[in-house]
Design an enzyme around this catalytic site. Sequence first.
Site, PDB file in Angstrom:
ATOM      1  N   VAL A 283       0.836  -1.202   0.000  1.00  9.75           N
ATOM      2  CA  VAL A 283       0.000   0.000   0.000  1.00  9.75           C
ATOM      3  C   VAL A 283       0.872   1.254   0.000  1.00  9.75           C
ATOM      4  O   VAL A 283       0.566   2.252  -0.663  1.00  9.75           O
ATOM      5  CB  VAL A 283      -0.946  -0.014   1.220  1.00  9.75           C
ATOM      6  CG1 VAL A 283      -1.734   1.284   1.298  1.00  9.75           C
ATOM      7  CG2 VAL A 283      -1.890  -1.198   1.141  1.00  9.75           C
ATOM      8  N   ALA A 284       2.006   1.182   0.718  1.00 11.94           N
ATOM      9  CA  ALA A 284       2.856   2.363   0.824  1.00 11.94           C
ATOM     10  C   ALA A 284       3.560   2.675  -0.485  1.00 11.94           C
ATOM     11  O   ALA A 284       3.758   3.844  -0.846  1.00 11.94           O
ATOM     12  CB  ALA A 284       3.892   2.153   1.930  1.00 11.94           C
ATOM     13  N   ASP A 330      -2.378  21.036 -42.799  1.00 19.94           N
ATOM     14  CA  ASP A 330      -3.057  21.196 -44.073  1.00 19.94           C
ATOM     15  C   ASP A 330      -2.962  22.668 -44.487  1.00 19.94           C
ATOM     16  O   ASP A 330      -2.743  23.544 -43.644  1.00 19.94           O
ATOM     17  CB  ASP A 330      -4.519  20.765 -43.914  1.00 19.94           C
ATOM     18  CG  ASP A 330      -5.280  20.804 -45.212  1.00 19.94           C
ATOM     19  OD1 ASP A 330      -4.694  20.455 -46.246  1.00 19.94           O
ATOM     20  OD2 ASP A 330      -6.465  21.192 -45.203  1.00 19.94           O
ATOM     21  N   ASP A 613      -8.920  20.034 -41.858  1.00 19.30           N
ATOM     22  CA  ASP A 613     -10.341  20.348 -41.737  1.00 19.30           C
ATOM     23  C   ASP A 613     -11.218  19.541 -42.683  1.00 19.30           C
ATOM     24  O   ASP A 613     -12.443  19.641 -42.623  1.00 19.30           O
ATOM     25  CB  ASP A 613     -10.589  21.840 -41.965  1.00 19.30           C
ATOM     26  CG  ASP A 613     -10.231  22.276 -43.394  1.00 19.30           C
ATOM     27  OD1 ASP A 613      -9.595  21.477 -44.120  1.00 19.30           O
ATOM     28  OD2 ASP A 613     -10.604  23.397 -43.774  1.00 19.30           O
ATOM     29  N   ASP A 617      -8.355  14.688 -44.523  1.00 19.92           N
ATOM     30  CA  ASP A 617      -7.413  14.764 -43.410  1.00 19.92           C
ATOM     31  C   ASP A 617      -7.722  13.748 -42.310  1.00 19.92           C
ATOM     32  O   ASP A 617      -6.884  13.519 -41.437  1.00 19.92           O
ATOM     33  CB  ASP A 617      -7.443  16.166 -42.782  1.00 19.92           C
ATOM     34  CG  ASP A 617      -7.057  17.251 -43.769  1.00 19.92           C
ATOM     35  OD1 ASP A 617      -6.109  17.016 -44.529  1.00 19.92           O
ATOM     36  OD2 ASP A 617      -7.715  18.298 -43.793  1.00 19.92           O
ATOM     37  N   ASN A 679       5.714   8.518  -0.741  1.00 22.21           N
ATOM     38  CA  ASN A 679       5.494   7.078  -0.656  1.00 22.21           C
ATOM     39  C   ASN A 679       6.787   6.329  -0.316  1.00 22.21           C
ATOM     40  O   ASN A 679       6.760   5.318   0.395  1.00 22.21           O
ATOM     41  CB  ASN A 679       4.913   6.557  -1.972  1.00 22.21           C
ATOM     42  CG  ASN A 679       3.439   6.859  -2.109  1.00 22.21           C
ATOM     43  OD1 ASN A 679       3.045   8.019  -2.070  1.00 22.21           O
ATOM     44  ND2 ASN A 679       2.622   5.841  -2.258  1.00 22.21           N
ATOM     45  N   THR A 710      -4.136  13.021   2.368  1.00 16.84           N
ATOM     46  CA  THR A 710      -3.184  14.128   2.490  1.00 16.84           C
ATOM     47  C   THR A 710      -2.286  14.293   1.274  1.00 16.84           C
ATOM     48  O   THR A 710      -1.831  15.390   0.986  1.00 16.84           O
ATOM     49  CB  THR A 710      -2.303  13.943   3.742  1.00 16.84           C
ATOM     50  OG1 THR A 710      -1.586  12.705   3.609  1.00 16.84           O
ATOM     51  CG2 THR A 710      -3.152  13.882   4.990  1.00 16.84           C
ATOM     52  N   ASP A 711      -1.995  13.200   0.543  1.00 11.20           N
ATOM     53  CA  ASP A 711      -1.119  13.337  -0.621  1.00 11.20           C
ATOM     54  C   ASP A 711      -1.832  13.972  -1.807  1.00 11.20           C
ATOM     55  O   ASP A 711      -1.247  14.760  -2.550  1.00 11.20           O
ATOM     56  CB  ASP A 711      -0.587  11.956  -1.047  1.00 11.20           C
ATOM     57  CG  ASP A 711       0.471  11.443  -0.082  1.00 11.20           C
ATOM     58  OD1 ASP A 711       0.772  12.166   0.886  1.00 11.20           O
ATOM     59  OD2 ASP A 711       0.979  10.328  -0.293  1.00 11.20           O
TER      60      ASP A 711
END
Length: 875
Positions: A283-284, A330, A613, A617, A679, A710-711
Amino acid sequence: METPPAPPYALSAAEALAELGVTAADGLGGGEIAARRHRFGANIVAHRRAISATRLIFHQFISPVVALLAAAAVLALSFGELEEGAAILVVLALNTLIGFVTEWKATRSIDALRALGAHTTRVRRDGRVAMIPAEDLVPGDIVLLDAGDRVSADLRLIESSGLSADESTLTGESVAVAKDPRPVAADTRMAERTAMLFKGTAITRGSGTGLVVATGLATELGKMTRLVLEARTGTSPLERRLARLSGQLVWATLAVAALIAAIGLRAGRDPLEIIQAATALAVAAIPEGLPIVATLTLARGMWRMAKRNALIERLSAVETLGATTVILTDKTGTLTENRMSVRRVCLPSGDRDFATGPADSETARILRIGLLCNDATLESDGGATGDPMEIALLRAGRTAGLDRAALLRDHPLRHRHAFDPILKMMATAHGNGDAGLIAVKGAPEAILAAADSVIGEGGVAPLDEAGRAAWLARAEALGRDGLRTLAFATKTDDGETPFAPLCLAGMVGLEDPPRPDVKQAIADCRQAGIRVVMVTGDHAVTARRIGRDVGLIEADDSAAADIVDGRTISALIAAAPARLRAARIFARVNPAEKLDLVRAAQAGGDIVAMTGDGVNDAPALRQADIGVAMGRRGTDVAREAAAMILLDDSFPTIVMAIRQGRIIFANIRRFVAYLLSCNLSEVMVVGLAVATSLPLPLLPLQILYLNLATDVFPAFALALGEGEADILRHPPRDPREPILGRGHWLAIIAQGAALTAGTFAALFAAGRLGLDGVQTVTVTFTTLALGQIWHSFNMRDIDAPLLVNGVTRNRWLWGAALLCVGLIAAPPYLRPMANLLHLTPPTPAMWAVIVACSLGPSVAIQTVMAILSRARRRR
């Protein structure tokens, strides 16, 4: 070896009819129609099956990070740690939801291609004319066409009267193409097959009859659909880097977990405690907030760009723009306005640039002829229909103060002689008192061959061979400048042919002018180290002129060294890639060759942005790392194949988007470094505790709370930085450059070590105070959490001032820090949260330890940064 059959445009009209077993007078019969419908299928553009929601959800789980977290959840649940296991599963569900929402995008390019043919058409069947749905057309049908009709299938022209078609969306040609039933050579390129009408184009003038020779995917439009289907939509550079980083984290985590488990088991520690430590390590090590913050950062980048007229269709395109090394653009509608206009007039008295305002007598004369001999219409609001060059003449007349309606009242129209592709002229007969007036316009060589006099300020003068040659030379000079040229003449209506003898009035040179803001935008791209290359279906002469006007090539560069013909692209890709890379203009390029160019640039290591356009294209737009379509003039096909749409059709908006992309990547690098250093400190804390037989200072659920609560907020705040003012003065990043280089990793390790040292200092201080297990964990957890919050202010550039810099000026970061302090300080005092996280309210002595040990790492990091910055300045 059997000779392949000749294409229909290389056959005569009679041969093409015989080839399909039909006559123009009767068309197909009912029984034959059904048989051909069964053989060839419906006249629709096929579409690929949409990706199902189930498949997209499944795709979210194909990740090493997800696999590691899932394994950690299973371990926790199997050993009865229901709270930890459930929390990890919640994180997995959240990440899956975010990934699913961002990838839930239907492929709509093909639907737009189909819409180009979704209408009815007029055919002759069983000798009768009928209206049928366009999708019911089959090869062999006889189609009747008039001005304004959309072509429903690929047709071999059988007969025509002054017929012209707008093929700009297919070929890039901004001028309507005059059509002629006469066959052309078998190797003629699509833009020059004058005997053909193509599905999805429109008739601008005249009328005609065509034989259906291809339907559905067999049409040129259908072939483009295949190219769109084949063009991959690859992962963006950011996605590839994040995936590589995630894989590296997983392997590093497994290695550390295995090492820690071996050390713990050898030391005789409880296997259950080892499993708990391994779960904590898993997890860390994984920054669960990384995908969330990355997605939110890119989404905010989308919102910011949308406010500046750049609509982002795919999240990954935000960052990809910042890495762009080459723009393949173009010409028609992108560098130019896609609107013909009169640029120069050639008069008996001399040549001059056309200017707005009242015209002199000679210019007014040719404009009056152009207004009378004209099939287009121009509304008062600027809207227009008809041939682009005729519309340009109407606009020029309006700017010169001429009123076409008043001209027609004075010279009422008596008869119209449609454009004759053989004679290359058009004429209109008008009343003019007792004598009639005929106004004529057409190709200069045709008008000059039929003219025997010229009218100027001094009246009518004879036109001899020398004079005719001089006028032809002037017309050729206009052509060398890339201008489309028309000549104008008049004659008295004598009841004979309207096309001879003529009295020449002059010529005009027309252009599709470059957008006024493009030149500076290209200069900005060059300063940013980005190559801009024009890729167009138009002629090399026209492309060269536009290239000079917008600064792609030097104004005095008349050589062809910078211009490559589309026919040679395949050979250059194989034999001379350096020549291909040096070219700044590619002319007469078809859709397949555009796609080849994009792929060749990508194979050479470039990050490719492709602008366009038109329908032609779309395949290249989809293949490019980022496709950029015009929002106002662009076709639906181009817009839906692109990753970004310019709402203002402004090339400089691309430069703005590139700047934002660079800022976003720098911010992503900053918050990734922040998350990983945080981490890493958690991994070090858990790993060292197990290796030294100390009690775990952090529990898995506490680490998960740190990573999510917090992160995420400081990381997202770091991602909202405004960037440096000179960011476009640097070259693009190397496309192979990772998110984090060697220097970044060294800094991350050092910063993680500092946070770890502060946490262990708090652990030893808690032991000196005689705190119990829950109190000790509360001290270490809160120390590391607050240390990580203070650490977010260490993310300034190493050479930036300590107190006033981009990080300290970030008001979002201050708000995030205050929020996170509250999220860390509150749980020990809230019983449900305290029980869940195994915390207890800190005493004043505990708070003293927490504050001192959490500030210590930041003081040390800032001191080292100051020393390194001073050393860099001395060097």
